[in-house]
Design a protein around this motif. Structure first.
Motif, PDB file in Angstrom:
ATOM      1  N   LYS A   7       0.775  -1.277  -0.149  1.00 45.18           N
ATOM      2  CA  LYS A   7       0.205  -0.081  -0.062  1.00 45.18           C
ATOM      3  C   LYS A   7       0.754   1.419   0.061  1.00 45.18           C
ATOM      4  O   LYS A   7       2.003   1.341   0.663  1.00 45.18           O
ATOM      5  CB  LYS A   7      -0.871   0.069   1.199  1.00 45.18           C
ATOM      6  N   GLN A   9      -0.050   5.396   0.275  1.00 47.47           N
ATOM      7  CA  GLN A   9      -1.317   6.233   0.295  1.00 47.47           C
ATOM      8  C   GLN A   9      -2.664   5.600   0.434  1.00 47.47           C
ATOM      9  O   GLN A   9      -2.728   4.662   1.203  1.00 47.47           O
ATOM     10  CB  GLN A   9      -1.039   7.323  -0.620  1.00 47.47           C
ATOM     11  N   GLN A  10      -3.421   5.818  -0.665  1.00 43.66           N
ATOM     12  CA  GLN A  10      -4.580   5.118  -0.574  1.00 43.66           C
ATOM     13  C   GLN A  10      -4.563   3.718  -1.623  1.00 43.66           C
ATOM     14  O   GLN A  10      -5.774   3.262  -1.824  1.00 43.66           O
ATOM     15  CB  GLN A  10      -5.895   5.744  -0.736  1.00 43.66           C
ATOM     16  N   GLU A  11      -3.440   3.617  -2.380  1.00 45.64           N
ATOM     17  CA  GLU A  11      -3.392   2.596  -3.412  1.00 45.64           C
ATOM     18  C   GLU A  11      -2.951   1.284  -3.024  1.00 45.64           C
ATOM     19  O   GLU A  11      -1.869   1.105  -2.116  1.00 45.64           O
ATOM     20  CB  GLU A  11      -2.449   3.233  -4.671  1.00 45.64           C
TER      21      GLU A  11
END
Length: 78
Positions: A7, A9-11
Motif C-alpha cells: 500500500k 497512500q490509498q493505493e
C-alpha cells in the motif's frame, strides 16, 4: 501463486511474491500489508478484502449472539 499486498497512500497493489521485487517497492515508499494466495493480482486484492471482512464480521456476530444471553441472565438475577 502467492502475492504480496502493498500500500502507498490509498493505493493497494498486488505483486508476485518475489523478495527482490518487493524490496524495490518498499524502497519506493510502499508498505507491506499481507501475503495472500491467489491466481492473479485482481483475485489477490479480493482475497485481502474478504479476509478483512471476516475479521470484522465474526466478532460482531458473536457480540450480537451474546446480548440475548446477557439480558436473560440479567433479568433472571434481578
Amino acid at each position: 501463486m502467492d502475492f504480496y499486498i502493498l500500500k502507498k497512500q490509498q493505493e493497494l497493489i498486488a505483486i508476485p511474491a518475489n523478495e527482490n521485487n518487493c524490496k524495490q517497492y518498499l524502497d519506493s515508499g510502499y508498505f507491506y500489508i499481507d501475503k495472500v494466495a491467489a491466481c492473479n493480482e485482481v483475485n489477490a486484492l479480493k482475497v485481502l478484502q474478504t479476509k478483512q471482512t471476516k475479521t470484522l464480521k465474526y466478532p460482531l456476530i458473536m457480540a450480537l449472539l451474546a446480548l440475548p444471553i446477557i439480558f436473560v441472565g440479567w433479568y433472571s438475577l434481578t
